[in-house]
Design an enzyme around this catalytic site. Structure first.
Site, PDB file in Angstrom:
ATOM      1  N   CYS A 420       0.739  -1.258  -0.087  1.00 22.34           N
ATOM      2  CA  CYS A 420      -0.029   0.053  -0.058  1.00 22.34           C
ATOM      3  C   CYS A 420       0.870   1.181  -0.059  1.00 22.34           C
ATOM      4  O   CYS A 420       0.379   2.398  -0.296  1.00 22.34           O
ATOM      5  CB  CYS A 420      -1.012   0.008   1.056  1.00 22.34           C
ATOM      6  SG  CYS A 420      -2.667  -0.906   0.654  1.00 22.34           S
ATOM      7  N   LYS A 423       0.300   3.283  -3.144  1.00 28.04           N
ATOM      8  CA  LYS A 423      -0.994   3.504  -3.642  1.00 28.04           C
ATOM      9  C   LYS A 423      -0.714   4.932  -4.196  1.00 28.04           C
ATOM     10  O   LYS A 423       0.137   5.989  -3.913  1.00 28.04           O
ATOM     11  CB  LYS A 423      -1.941   3.782  -2.743  1.00 28.04           C
ATOM     12  CG  LYS A 423      -2.413   2.413  -2.251  1.00 28.04           C
ATOM     13  CD  LYS A 423      -3.118   2.467  -0.937  1.00 28.04           C
ATOM     14  CE  LYS A 423      -4.501   2.962  -0.884  1.00 28.04           C
ATOM     15  NZ  LYS A 423      -5.484   1.895  -1.504  1.00 28.04           N
ATOM     16  N   ASP A 467      -8.593  -5.230  -4.822  1.00 27.45           N
ATOM     17  CA  ASP A 467      -7.263  -4.596  -4.448  1.00 27.45           C
ATOM     18  C   ASP A 467      -6.117  -5.467  -5.195  1.00 27.45           C
ATOM     19  O   ASP A 467      -6.275  -6.565  -5.600  1.00 27.45           O
ATOM     20  CB  ASP A 467      -7.009  -5.263  -2.779  1.00 27.45           C
ATOM     21  CG  ASP A 467      -7.351  -4.131  -1.942  1.00 27.45           C
ATOM     22  OD1 ASP A 467      -6.580  -2.842  -1.987  1.00 27.45           O
ATOM     23  OD2 ASP A 467      -8.367  -4.063  -0.998  1.00 27.45           O
ATOM     24  N   ASP A 490     -11.336  -5.544   3.434  1.00 27.97           N
ATOM     25  CA  ASP A 490     -12.529  -4.880   3.146  1.00 27.97           C
ATOM     26  C   ASP A 490     -13.687  -5.558   3.138  1.00 27.97           C
ATOM     27  O   ASP A 490     -14.717  -4.775   3.538  1.00 27.97           O
ATOM     28  CB  ASP A 490     -12.417  -4.430   1.492  1.00 27.97           C
ATOM     29  CG  ASP A 490     -11.333  -3.414   1.316  1.00 27.97           C
ATOM     30  OD1 ASP A 490     -10.969  -2.559   2.204  1.00 27.97           O
ATOM     31  OD2 ASP A 490     -10.846  -3.198   0.064  1.00 27.97           O
ATOM     32  N   ASP A 625     -11.004  -1.088   7.624  1.00 26.84           N
ATOM     33  CA  ASP A 625      -9.471  -1.386   7.718  1.00 26.84           C
ATOM     34  C   ASP A 625      -8.645  -0.576   7.613  1.00 26.84           C
ATOM     35  O   ASP A 625      -8.703   0.369   6.468  1.00 26.84           O
ATOM     36  CB  ASP A 625      -9.344  -2.642   6.816  1.00 26.84           C
ATOM     37  CG  ASP A 625      -9.671  -2.583   5.273  1.00 26.84           C
ATOM     38  OD1 ASP A 625     -10.234  -1.712   5.040  1.00 26.84           O
ATOM     39  OD2 ASP A 625      -9.020  -3.437   4.681  1.00 26.84           O
TER      40      ASP A 625
END
Length: 741
Positions: A420, A423, A467, A490, A625
């Site tokens: 992540c 991102k 994702d 999620d 989350d």
């Protein structure tokens, strides 16, 4: 100055662009065990890799102890970190994947290694360097009340616990060592010195079945006996052991030697799992090898170190031979992988033995002569530290020349984080989503902004999420597990039961055989996580590219109303189910700056599913989350959607080991600045304040729960093994986050 995922000049080879190579991968080289020879191979490989080879190290943990410094550590002269070779850092330097689990079997015909909890790992060429053990199954009670001097790490950990107990006065300082060889006497002296220093008293005995202390010349034995007398270490020769109890070693004649910590050092024993493999072994279970270090009968399998038996030139089980074999093993592995010729390993007939004497003194023995003194300990210390410095001071390898002229705004040599941390920033994403046109379908029940889309399908309510993660570890199986846990977050955050999964996998360029191996690992590990959560893999897509990415699209079914980020009320308690700081630890790991043990702990937690935690939090008023936008960013999403504010108890937020120091040192993920700008937390300062914006991969669940039930929920989460904590509360006010004072 912040250090973001390896800015120019501080990047190790293989860390800047993960798994990217101009040459197609065509061979798998697997090193089984993190012994001294393999550690040297990894270092040499990092300095001169062979293009087209994927290198894998399989080892039970993130570190490997150096045997030469073990007595000094036991005596208290070295800290534990000084004893250990950091395999996580070394693997990063070598561009290798590290699978942290023990090998259980080798099939030399199928060319696979069975790894505990991971299934089979295929290879084209492999090498075994798993060392030995000193457990004594033939002695009654030893398994329950004794500890072998090897594996070294297990012994060192158990000794540290015993020493603390003795220092606190909870157990008497009584120690017995079974075996009067070099290792037994050296460890007995080290333990006696530590007990006298820390506890003030020691009662240490060496028990030897033979008529005299073994494995050395008479001259060396005189120095050892003098040192043992000085530390009141008793030598019981001609004494067989009948059994071991919790309080004593019972000898064959019925007499007892008091002992609350019994160490086995009477010989070297091969690991039992090798006997179950179709390998050529000696009668006592060691792998027979030729002078090229290749296993007899197999050109694609090598064995080195204490687990190997060099038939043409047998030598004692000593670390010096493993170290000397490292360069030959490296050369021969390259030769077999590239079609070259192997060369012979010629071990020396004798070698200098430097034996610690408990305190900072040592005896040196070679060619039948022996001398002792403090200067020899200093010499040994310099030799040992020089060896370890080879792994602590890894050379910075060039990652290419930065262009002299770049476009305005371009940042040369700024590698991108994985997970992540890669991102798109929250502000950029929000602006793009604001322009999305929604036709207004009545069966689409939610728009962008929550953890998953909510749709009505017939009479059911279904959530859908997608994702994908840029690779941050070379271990494809572990990456797949974490990607699955991350995507499931999620679904769990919506209060849904996972249903179906589509996988999207990009593999680095490799040949068909390696594609098959890689996909098998990915599907096996992702499937295990998904199936345990109640979901099934129903399809997906594969392609090849410059690097590894794994994505999942998941569906889930909701009974009743789905949980959203929009239901928080003033007075609610905020609960977080796992620590933050993974982005910082992984960013530092890319530069070789994070401790391997800390990295291993973070990865293990990231790979742990949170379905049980989601069930505990099903009664939450708001749930999400914590992922790429950091704890502050996801808490701000709850505040905005619920029309409330939050007060955060920064000191109560759990943090991964190592993350605070790394944040203080300036390590940041790529997305950190944008996260901080989007969700400011006035008054949150220092390293803890910085980590509030740290992007998390497979991060914890963040819930706003009714205060009346918060205590029971927190207790249930902690009972299930989650590092959950109450970290603040929801208050009335304009959406924003302040520090609870």
């Amino acid at each position: 100055m912040s250090r973001q995922c390896g800015i120019a000049g501080a990047v190790f080879k293989g860390s800047a662009v993960m798994m990217s190579s101009p040459v197609q991968l065509s061979r798998d080289l697997v090193l089984i065990g993190g012994g001294h020879a393999h550690a040297l191979v990894l270092r040499m490989w990092g300095m001169r890799p062979l293009p087209g080879v994927r290198l894998t190290l399989i080892n039970p943990g993130p570190t490997a102890p150096y045997s030469g410094m073990l007595p000094g550590h036991i005596a208290g002269h070295y800290a534990r970190d000084e004893l250990d070779i950091d395999l996580v850092r070394l693997a990063r330097f070598a561009g290798a994947r590290l699978i942290m689990a023990p090998a259980e079997a080798i099939d030399p015909v199928a060319r696979t290694v069975s790894v505990q909890g991971r299934g089979e790992i295929g290879y084209d060429v492999a090498s075994i360097d798993v060392g030995i053990h000193a457990e004594m199954p033939g002695i009654a009670g030893f398994g329950a009340h004794g500890i072998g001097a090897k594996p070294l790490d297990i012994y060192a950990d158990r000794w540290a616990m015993f020493l603390s107990e003795a220092e606190a006065g909870r157990v008497p300082p009584e120690v017995a060592v079974i075996g009067g060889g070099v290792a037994g006497c050296e460890l007995a002296l080290a333990m006696a010195h530590a007990l006298r220093t820390r506890v003030g008293a020691a009662r240490v005995s060496v028990i030897e079945a033979g008529p005299r202390l073994t494995g050395r010349t008479r001259a060396a034995e005189r120095h050892l006996r003098r040192a043992m007398a000085g530390l009141d270490v008793a030598a019981r020769t001609g004494s067989g052991v009948a059994r071991v109890t919790a309080e004593a070693v019972v000898l064959a004649d019925g007499s007892e030697v008091p002992s609350r910590f019994t160490v086995g050092a009477a010989g070297a024993f091969a690991h039992g799992w090798l006997a179950g493999c179709d390998l050529p072994l000696t009668e006592d279970g060691f792998v027979r090898v030729r002078d090229s270090l290749q296993v007899e009968g197999y050109d694609d399998l090598f064995a080195v170190g204490d687990c190997a038996h060099l038939g043409g030139s047998p030598r004692p089980k000593a670390g010096v031979f493993a170290v000397r074999s490292g360069p030959v093993l490296y050369a021969n592995l390259r030769a077999v992988l590239s079609g070259g010729r192997v060369r012979a390993f010629r071990p020396q007939k004798d070698y200098l033995k430097l034996i610690s004497l408990g305190g900072k003194g040592a005896v040196a023995e070679k060619w039948g002569h022996a001398v002792a003194g403090r200067v020899l300990w200093r010499w040994k210390d310099r030799i040992d530290r020089k060896f370890m410095d080879r792994f602590r001071e890894l050379p910075a390898m060039a990652t290419g020349v930065a262009p002299r002229v770049v476009a305005l705004g371009a940042v040369p040599q700024r590698p991108l984080c994985g997970g992540c941390g890669a991102k798109v920033g929250p502000g950029t994403l929000a602006a793009a989503l604001a322009d999305v046109t929604r036709p207004g379908r009545v069966d689409v029940l939610s728009g962008p902004g929550d953890d998953a889309a909510v749709m009505r399908v017939g009479g059911a309510v279904q959530v859908v999420t997608t994702d994908h993660l840029r690779g941050f570890t070379e271990d494809f199986g572990l990456m797949a597990r974490i990607a699955a846990v991350h995507a499931l977050g999620d679904v769990w955050a919506m209060g849904a039961a996972p249903q179906g999964a589509l996988l999207s996998v990009t593999l680095p360029r490799m040949d068909a055989a390696m594609q098959a191996r890689s996909l098998a690992e990915i599907l096996r590990e992702a499937g295990a996580v998904l199936n345990a959560a109640g979901a099934e893999i129903v399809g997906g897509h594969t392609t090849m590219g410059s690097e590894m990415t794994i994505g999942l699209t998941l569906t889930g079914l909701v009974e009743g109303a789905p949980l959203t980020v929009g239901g928080a009320r003033p007075g609610d308690v905020l609960i977080l189910t796992r620590p933050i700081g993974s982005g910082t630890v992984l960013a530092a790991e890319m530069q070789g700056k994070a401790r391997g043990a800390d990295v291993a702990a973070v990865l293990a937690e990231m790979a742990r599913p949170q379905g049980d935690a989601a069930k505990v939090l099903r009664a939450a008023r708001a749930l999400t989350d914590v992922t790429g936008f950091g704890l502050a960013g996801h808490l701000m999403a709850i505040c905005r959607a619920s029309g409330v504010a939050a007060e955060l108890d920064v000191a109560a937020v759990p943090v991964y080991a190592g993350a605070l120091d790394l944040a203080e040192a300036g390590h940041r993920s790529t997305i950190w600045e944008e996260n901080a700008a989007r969700a400011p937390v006035p008054g949150a300062t220092g390293a803890r304040g910085l980590l509030l914006h740290d992007p998390q991969t497979a991060g914890g669940l963040l819930a706003a729960v009714d205060e009346a039930g918060a205590g029971a929920m927190l207790e249930a989460l902690q009972a299930a093994g989650h590092r959950a904590a109450a970290i603040g509360r929801i208050v009335a006010g304009v959406p924003g986050i302040s520090v609870l004072r």
